[in-house]
Design a protein around this motif. Structure first.
Motif, PDB file in Angstrom:
ATOM      1  N   ASP A   1       0.803  -1.225   0.000  1.00 21.17           N
ATOM      2  CA  ASP A   1       0.000   0.000   0.000  1.00 21.17           C
ATOM      3  C   ASP A   1       0.837   1.276   0.000  1.00 21.17           C
ATOM      4  O   ASP A   1       0.330   2.345   0.333  1.00 21.17           O
ATOM      5  CB  ASP A   1      -0.966   0.037   1.198  1.00 21.17           C
ATOM      6  N   GLN A   2       2.115   1.148  -0.367  1.00 25.10           N
ATOM      7  CA  GLN A   2       2.974   2.332  -0.408  1.00 25.10           C
ATOM      8  C   GLN A   2       3.809   2.382  -1.683  1.00 25.10           C
ATOM      9  O   GLN A   2       3.610   3.241  -2.535  1.00 25.10           O
ATOM     10  CB  GLN A   2       3.907   2.377   0.818  1.00 25.10           C
ATOM     11  N   VAL A   3       4.742   1.446  -1.814  1.00 27.00           N
ATOM     12  CA  VAL A   3       5.757   1.506  -2.866  1.00 27.00           C
ATOM     13  C   VAL A   3       5.934   0.124  -3.496  1.00 27.00           C
ATOM     14  O   VAL A   3       5.966  -0.894  -2.789  1.00 27.00           O
ATOM     15  CB  VAL A   3       7.110   1.993  -2.302  1.00 27.00           C
ATOM     16  N   THR A   4       6.056   0.110  -4.810  1.00 26.11           N
ATOM     17  CA  THR A   4       6.371  -1.120  -5.539  1.00 26.11           C
ATOM     18  C   THR A   4       7.674  -0.920  -6.303  1.00 26.11           C
ATOM     19  O   THR A   4       7.818   0.056  -7.046  1.00 26.11           O
ATOM     20  CB  THR A   4       5.251  -1.474  -6.530  1.00 26.11           C
ATOM     21  N   LEU A   5       8.625  -1.800  -6.097  1.00 24.55           N
ATOM     22  CA  LEU A   5       9.893  -1.743  -6.823  1.00 24.55           C
ATOM     23  C   LEU A   5       9.700  -2.348  -8.206  1.00 24.55           C
ATOM     24  O   LEU A   5       9.353  -3.523  -8.338  1.00 24.55           O
ATOM     25  CB  LEU A   5      10.968  -2.509  -6.058  1.00 24.55           C
ATOM     26  N   LEU A   6       9.923  -1.549  -9.245  1.00 27.72           N
ATOM     27  CA  LEU A   6       9.773  -2.025 -10.623  1.00 27.72           C
ATOM     28  C   LEU A   6      11.076  -2.576 -11.181  1.00 27.72           C
ATOM     29  O   LEU A   6      11.079  -3.489 -12.001  1.00 27.72           O
ATOM     30  CB  LEU A   6       9.274  -0.883 -11.517  1.00 27.72           C
ATOM     31  N   TRP A   7      12.203  -1.990 -10.755  1.00 25.38           N
ATOM     32  CA  TRP A   7      13.511  -2.444 -11.256  1.00 25.38           C
ATOM     33  C   TRP A   7      14.599  -1.985 -10.307  1.00 25.38           C
ATOM     34  O   TRP A   7      14.528  -0.881  -9.753  1.00 25.38           O
ATOM     35  CB  TRP A   7      13.774  -1.884 -12.657  1.00 25.38           C
ATOM     36  N   HIS A   8      15.600  -2.842 -10.110  1.00 30.73           N
ATOM     37  CA  HIS A   8      16.760  -2.522  -9.278  1.00 30.73           C
ATOM     38  C   HIS A   8      17.992  -3.001 -10.024  1.00 30.73           C
ATOM     39  O   HIS A   8      18.057  -4.156 -10.432  1.00 30.73           O
ATOM     40  CB  HIS A   8      16.643  -3.219  -7.927  1.00 30.73           C
ATOM     41  N   ASP A   9      18.955  -2.116 -10.216  1.00 36.63           N
ATOM     42  CA  ASP A   9      20.166  -2.443 -10.959  1.00 36.63           C
ATOM     43  C   ASP A   9      20.815  -3.693 -10.364  1.00 36.63           C
ATOM     44  O   ASP A   9      21.252  -3.686  -9.203  1.00 36.63           O
ATOM     45  CB  ASP A   9      21.134  -1.257 -10.890  1.00 36.63           C
TER      46      ASP A   9
END
Length: 607
Positions: free
Chosen positions: A403-411
């Motif tokens: 309900d806050q943040v979704t990580l789409l991509w991380h190097d």
């Protein structure tokens, strides 16, 4: 201090070299500090003071009562420090920002009618927005033309989530209206309800947005036949026969800026990059002792400095709204201190909903939360709380927070930024197909490239910059350009229509991936399995069964819980995170058989 450089060539002999840079003299008689201020060897203006900094270096500072760069100083009646009388738009009133809302040459601070609507500011209910009729439906003293709650009285105009609607009417608007196309503009205010158009461009001012207007310039000629679709030209004169009308030959949108110099040649609202008009957003309202930001803008709004040393997570968001956009800039930490986050923002619709690209120098735990990890990160923020400790903790954390943040991509290389290195970022965002790509370069060398990732949750918005507990950041050479809308879709009439996808192995799904679609199921759709996207051997499949969304990767099944509504556009997606599963960028097929995440978004009834 006396310095000489002695270079020995042959035993028993020597030769004296030149004095070091900034010193005066020679190697035989001695070297003296080059204080060009004391020696009068400087180019400071006669009304400036020379300030010695180190041997051979100095700065020039205009004296009190004068303004300029020190090399040139002019009399400064109002002592605002930056502009002498000859170029000051308010000679007698200090205004270092030189703001001039109506571009009439008189700065706002000394202009009696800042919007040039014929109503003096003291009596104007919209000081900076022209509204000669002074209409005020809710009688709150704020004119309709600038009221963020036109129908609800709210003299204070408080807008805590920065979405453009006042707090007093947020709940009413969101409960009474929908945002059918997901562009951040609620239906009642959207000039194109069914097609995302965050910029709300309406060239002919007819109340119908250009994205759904078949005659954008209102000249009576359909855009499909108009040789100047954004400039009224009923005669359609085209003397050189190049199919572009003479009236828009060099200026396609008719905004007075030739296309070669226009960063949005098909949008008459924008023609140059500038963040001079901005909002500053503190993302953790619980940090009461954190220093307030001090923003400094240079290069006509294309360079931003934040001068305060503060723990507060901050965003500076520009005025302009975009759908498809290319956004670039240079990040530089101008010190040897700090390990924390810097980055930029796009698709900003409110302080609860935006995309963010963030990057840190070293791994570090937040005092009472999870780890912030090196490596460029692209995140989608759709926060149920908005600014506060919950959101700031979620931003710090380098993975998903419900309900806050979704990580789409991380190097996957987990590369951290380095001090005093200039990093050039290039963002490509095409919200119509969900395309997001971020490239980072040092010089001409690419050091990070996200590749094409896809997320359609936010259909455009405003641009900005971001920092979190990192000081001395400079964002420079900021540039944004409007891009063409990309349309890639398949239409099925429901009769034996399908597309065959190959196997996972042949599709080369060796990294994190997302499969997604927009679906509209008929009333009383069957409870049996309804495939949405499936590979040819069904090793990968996203489908609806018994009314809920399900996904299969190998032998594993992920089950949704929300009922998929009928006669409604639903955005459905299944995302596999390779990094969460294996911690390495390259994985085998067997490793794909877990860690799938379902996503379902309802986009409202279709009218």
């Amino acid at each position: 201090m006396h310095l000489t450089i002695i270079v020995s060539f042959v035993q028993g002999s020597y030769s004296c070299g030149a004095c070091p840079p900034g010193y005066i003299g020679d190697g035989y008689t001695g070297c003296l500090e080059g204080n060009y201020c004391d020696l009068g060897l400087n180019n400071c203006h006669e009304d400036a003071t020379c300030m010695y900094t180190r041997p051979g270096k100095y700065t020039c500072q205009c004296n009190d009562g004068y303004a300029g760069n020190g090399v040139y100083c002019g009399y400064d009646t109002d002592s605002d420090g930056n502009y002498g009388d000859d170029c000051d738009n308010c000679i007698n009133d200090p205004n270092p920002d030189q703001l001039d809302n109506d571009d009439d040459g008189d700065g706002d601070i000394c202009d009696g009618d800042d919007d040039n609507d014929g109503v003096v500011d003291l009596s104007d209910n919209c000081v900076f927005v022209a509204n000669s009729d002074q209409a005020d439906v809710d009688v709150d003293g704020v004119g309709d033309a600038c009221d963020n709650c036109v129908d609800v009285s709210n003299t204070e105009q408080t807008d805590s989530d920065h979405n453009g609607w006042g707090d007093e009417c947020d709940e009413y608007y969101y409960s009474s209206y929908k945002d059918r196309d997901g562009d951040g503009i609620l239906n009642f205010a959207d000039n194109c309800e069914n097609v995302p158009n965050s910029d709300q461009l309406d060239t002919d001012g007819d109340g119908v947005g250009d994205m759904c207007d078949e005659d954008k310039d209102g000249d009576g000629i359909s855009d499909t036949s108009d040789n100047c679709p954004l400039v009224p030209n009923p005669t359609q004169i085209d003397l050189n026969g190049d199919l572009v009308g003479d009236d828009c030959e060099d200026d396609y949108d008719g905004d007075g800026v030739d296309d070669e110099f226009d960063n949005c040649p098909k949008n008459g609202k924008y023609h140059t990059t500038s963040f001079k008009e901005y909002i500053s957003i503190a993302l953790d309202t619980t940090l009461l002792d954190a220093a307030a930001p001090v923003w400094f803008l240079a290069d006509q709004g294309k360079e931003v400095h934040q001068l305060a040393d503060t723990e507060m997570p901050l965003m500076l968001i520009g005025r302009d709204y975009f759908g498809p956009v290319d956004y670039s800039g240079t990040l530089f930490v101008n010190s040897d201190v700090g390990t924390n986050y810097m980055g930029f923002v796009f698709g900003f619709q409110s302080s609860r909903k935006f995309y963010i690209v963030m990057w840190r120098h070293k791994n570090l735990n937040y005092p009472d939360y999870r780890a912030g990890i090196k490596g460029l990160q692209i995140k989608r923020v759709i926060s149920s709380t908005g600014p506060g400790k919950t959101l700031s903790d979620a931003l710090w954390h380098s993975y998903d927070t419900t309900d806050q943040v979704t990580l789409l991509w991380h190097d996957p290389e987990m590369r951290g930024w380095e001090h005093k290195v200039a990093y050039r970022w290039i963002l490509t965002h095409r919200p119509s197909i969900g395309l997001i790509r971020v490239v980072v370069k040092v010089g001409g060398v690419t050091i990070t490239d996200s590749g094409d990732i896809y997320d359609t949750a936010i259909s455009g918005g405003r641009l900005g910059i971001f920092q979190f507990a990192q000081s001395n950041i400079i964002w420079s050479n900021l540039q944004y350009t409007c891009a063409e809308r990309v349309n890639q879709a398949l239409y099925f009439d429901g009769v034996d229509d399908y597309v065959t996808l190959n196997t996972i192995q042949n599709l080369n799904l060796e990294y994190s991936f997302t499969v997604e679609a927009w679906i509209n199921l008929p009333n009383n759709y069957p409870s049996t399995k309804i495939p949405i996207i499936c590979s040819i051997n069904a090793e990968l499949c996203l489908y609806v069964e018994n009314g809920v969304l399900r996904g299969e990767v190998g032998n594993n099944v992920v089950n949704g819980t929300t009922v998929v509504q009928s006669n409604v556009w639903n955005h459905v997606a299944m995302r596999f995170d390779a990094q969460k599963k294996s911690g390495k960028p390259n994985i085998t097929f067997e490793e794909l058989e877990s860690h799938a995440i379902l996503h379902l978004t309802n986009k409202g009834n279709i009218k």
